[in-house]
Design a protein around this motif. Structure first.
Motif, PDB file in Angstrom:
ATOM      1  N   UNK A  76     -23.045 -10.846  -8.559  1.00  0.00           N
ATOM      2  CA  UNK A  76     -22.535  -9.720  -9.338  1.00  0.00           C
ATOM      3  C   UNK A  76     -21.938 -10.221 -10.651  1.00  0.00           C
ATOM      4  N   UNK A  77     -22.137  -9.442 -11.677  1.00  0.00           N
ATOM      5  CA  UNK A  77     -21.582  -9.746 -12.987  1.00  0.00           C
ATOM      6  C   UNK A  77     -20.059  -9.784 -12.873  1.00  0.00           C
ATOM      7  N   UNK A  78     -19.461 -10.888 -13.297  1.00  0.00           N
ATOM      8  CA  UNK A  78     -18.016 -11.076 -13.128  1.00  0.00           C
ATOM      9  C   UNK A  78     -17.199 -10.084 -13.969  1.00  0.00           C
ATOM     10  N   UNK A  79     -17.687  -9.735 -15.129  1.00  0.00           N
ATOM     11  CA  UNK A  79     -16.971  -8.773 -15.976  1.00  0.00           C
ATOM     12  C   UNK A  79     -17.010  -7.396 -15.330  1.00  0.00           C
ATOM     13  N   UNK A  80     -18.174  -7.016 -14.809  1.00  0.00           N
ATOM     14  CA  UNK A  80     -18.272  -5.728 -14.113  1.00  0.00           C
ATOM     15  C   UNK A  80     -17.379  -5.717 -12.876  1.00  0.00           C
ATOM     16  N   UNK A  81     -17.353  -6.823 -12.139  1.00  0.00           N
ATOM     17  CA  UNK A  81     -16.509  -6.910 -10.942  1.00  0.00           C
ATOM     18  C   UNK A  81     -15.034  -6.802 -11.317  1.00  0.00           C
ATOM     19  N   UNK A  82     -14.639  -7.418 -12.422  1.00  0.00           N
ATOM     20  CA  UNK A  82     -13.253  -7.316 -12.883  1.00  0.00           C
ATOM     21  C   UNK A  82     -12.919  -5.876 -13.272  1.00  0.00           C
ATOM     22  N   UNK A  83     -13.823  -5.216 -13.986  1.00  0.00           N
ATOM     23  CA  UNK A  83     -13.612  -3.810 -14.340  1.00  0.00           C
ATOM     24  C   UNK A  83     -13.497  -2.949 -13.091  1.00  0.00           C
ATOM     25  N   UNK A  84     -14.355  -3.216 -12.121  1.00  0.00           N
ATOM     26  CA  UNK A  84     -14.329  -2.441 -10.883  1.00  0.00           C
ATOM     27  C   UNK A  84     -12.983  -2.600 -10.178  1.00  0.00           C
ATOM     28  N   UNK A  85     -12.524  -3.833 -10.018  1.00  0.00           N
ATOM     29  CA  UNK A  85     -11.251  -4.073  -9.317  1.00  0.00           C
ATOM     30  C   UNK A  85     -10.074  -3.462 -10.067  1.00  0.00           C
ATOM     31  N   UNK A  86     -10.030  -3.670 -11.381  1.00  0.00           N
ATOM     32  CA  UNK A  86      -8.945  -3.086 -12.173  1.00  0.00           C
ATOM     33  C   UNK A  86      -8.983  -1.563 -12.085  1.00  0.00           C
ATOM     34  N   UNK A  87     -10.182  -1.004 -12.196  1.00  0.00           N
ATOM     35  CA  UNK A  87     -10.340   0.445 -12.125  1.00  0.00           C
ATOM     36  C   UNK A  87      -9.921   0.998 -10.778  1.00  0.00           C
ATOM     37  N   UNK A  88     -10.268   0.284  -9.694  1.00  0.00           N
ATOM     38  CA  UNK A  88      -9.876   0.734  -8.353  1.00  0.00           C
ATOM     39  C   UNK A  88      -8.359   0.835  -8.231  1.00  0.00           C
ATOM     40  N   UNK A  89      -7.671  -0.206  -8.671  1.00  0.00           N
ATOM     41  CA  UNK A  89      -6.211  -0.214  -8.583  1.00  0.00           C
ATOM     42  C   UNK A  89      -5.616   0.896  -9.451  1.00  0.00           C
ATOM     43  N   UNK A  90      -6.098   1.010 -10.675  1.00  0.00           N
ATOM     44  CA  UNK A  90      -5.553   2.004 -11.601  1.00  0.00           C
ATOM     45  C   UNK A  90      -5.816   3.433 -11.124  1.00  0.00           C
ATOM     46  N   UNK A  91      -7.016   3.693 -10.632  1.00  0.00           N
ATOM     47  CA  UNK A  91      -7.348   5.035 -10.143  1.00  0.00           C
ATOM     48  C   UNK A  91      -6.487   5.386  -8.933  1.00  0.00           C
ATOM     49  N   UNK A  92      -6.344   4.441  -8.011  1.00  0.00           N
ATOM     50  CA  UNK A  92      -5.513   4.702  -6.818  1.00  0.00           C
ATOM     51  C   UNK A  92      -4.074   5.015  -7.223  1.00  0.00           C
ATOM     52  N   UNK A  93      -3.530   4.217  -8.119  1.00  0.00           N
ATOM     53  CA  UNK A  93      -2.149   4.456  -8.575  1.00  0.00           C
ATOM     54  C   UNK A  93      -2.025   5.813  -9.251  1.00  0.00           C
ATOM     55  N   UNK A  94      -2.931   6.106 -10.168  1.00  0.00           N
ATOM     56  CA  UNK A  94      -2.881   7.393 -10.880  1.00  0.00           C
ATOM     57  C   UNK A  94      -3.023   8.563  -9.914  1.00  0.00           C
ATOM     58  N   UNK A  95      -3.955   8.443  -8.976  1.00  0.00           N
ATOM     59  CA  UNK A  95      -4.216   9.555  -8.046  1.00  0.00           C
ATOM     60  C   UNK A  95      -2.974   9.912  -7.250  1.00  0.00           C
ATOM     61  N   UNK A  96      -2.164   8.921  -6.924  1.00  0.00           N
ATOM     62  CA  UNK A  96      -0.984   9.162  -6.088  1.00  0.00           C
ATOM     63  C   UNK A  96       0.277   9.479  -6.874  1.00  0.00           C
ATOM     64  N   UNK A  97       0.396   9.011  -8.098  1.00  0.00           N
ATOM     65  CA  UNK A  97       1.688   9.098  -8.776  1.00  0.00           C
ATOM     66  C   UNK A  97       1.815  10.179  -9.838  1.00  0.00           C
ATOM     67  N   UNK A  98       0.774  10.990 -10.021  1.00  0.00           N
ATOM     68  CA  UNK A  98       0.873  12.092 -10.978  1.00  0.00           C
ATOM     69  C   UNK A  98       0.750  13.425 -10.246  1.00  0.00           C
ATOM     70  N   UNK A  99       1.816  14.188 -10.241  1.00  0.00           N
ATOM     71  CA  UNK A  99       1.829  15.481  -9.545  1.00  0.00           C
ATOM     72  C   UNK A  99       0.951  16.516 -10.234  1.00  0.00           C
ATOM     73  N   UNK A 115       5.239  12.330 -13.430  1.00  0.00           N
ATOM     74  CA  UNK A 115       5.344  11.476 -12.255  1.00  0.00           C
ATOM     75  C   UNK A 115       5.779  12.289 -11.047  1.00  0.00           C
ATOM     76  N   UNK A 116       5.163  11.988  -9.919  1.00  0.00           N
ATOM     77  CA  UNK A 116       5.461  12.656  -8.660  1.00  0.00           C
ATOM     78  C   UNK A 116       4.272  12.505  -7.735  1.00  0.00           C
ATOM     79  N   UNK A 117       4.485  12.619  -6.448  1.00  0.00           N
ATOM     80  CA  UNK A 117       3.428  12.435  -5.463  1.00  0.00           C
ATOM     81  C   UNK A 117       2.356  13.520  -5.578  1.00  0.00           C
ATOM     82  N   UNK A 118       1.110  13.116  -5.451  1.00  0.00           N
ATOM     83  CA  UNK A 118      -0.009  14.061  -5.486  1.00  0.00           C
ATOM     84  C   UNK A 118      -0.708  14.092  -4.129  1.00  0.00           C
ATOM     85  N   UNK A 119      -0.575  15.207  -3.433  1.00  0.00           N
ATOM     86  CA  UNK A 119      -1.284  15.359  -2.151  1.00  0.00           C
ATOM     87  C   UNK A 119      -2.777  15.500  -2.385  1.00  0.00           C
TER      88      UNK A 119
END
Length: 159
Positions: free
Chosen positions: A37-60, A4-8
């Motif tokens: 749009x397929x609702x399951x694909x849209x749900x995966x997309x939204x969940x993935x967006x949030x998770x990727x953004x969080x991971x990108x910033x919080x792992x040094x 854990x730590x900020x990732x520039x």
């Protein structure tokens, strides 16, 4: 697992992702709609967006760690993000039709969807962060799946 730590590097990747997308909201292709749009694909997309953004910033682990054999993964990820920016420039300079939005580049299909997913996946490999790899897989299923659905619908309507 990840430290854990900020990732520039993660922040730079997210800026490269979000800035053209923000501009796109003012320069959408004629006839674009998210309806049907397929609702399951849209749900995966939204969940993935949030998770990727969080991971990108919080792992040094994504920050430059000196020159090692693993640096090649980071270089490849950066190259894909640069190619993504080139794709966006090409789109913004085009007539901005649906065919332009779902175009490929250098034989990479649906480049607007596939390039960032591939880049973040390689970033996950570089940082050896399993959470990023899982997040990107969820994102890729949704984001590429939705773009593929739109692309197929576009091709059917052009027949």
């Amino acid at each position: 697992m990840g430290h854990f730590g900020f990732s520039y590097i993660g922040l730079i990747f997210l800026l490269m992702l979000f800035i053209p997308n923000i501009i796109w909201t003012k320069k959408m292709p004629e006839g674009y709609t998210a309806e049907g749009e397929n609702r399951i694909l849209a749900l995966c997309e939204r969940m993935g967006e949030v998770l990727v953004c969080c991971c990108a910033l919080m792992f040094s682990d994504f920050n430059l760690q000196g020159w090692t054999a693993w640096t090649g993964w980071l270089a490849a990820a950066i190259a894909l993000m640069i190619l993504y920016e080139i794709w966006w420039i090409r789109y913004f300079c085009s007539e901005r039709k649906l065919k332009d939005f779902y175009s490929g580049i250098l034989h990479i299909p649906l480049a607007g969807a596939t390039l960032p997913v591939m880049a973040f996946f390689l970033l996950g490999i570089y940082g050896r962060v399993i959470w990023m790899l899982i997040a990107v897989l969820v994102l890729g299923i949704g984001h590429i799946g939705i773009h593929l659905q739109h692309y197929r619908n576009l091709n059917q309507s052009m027949r």
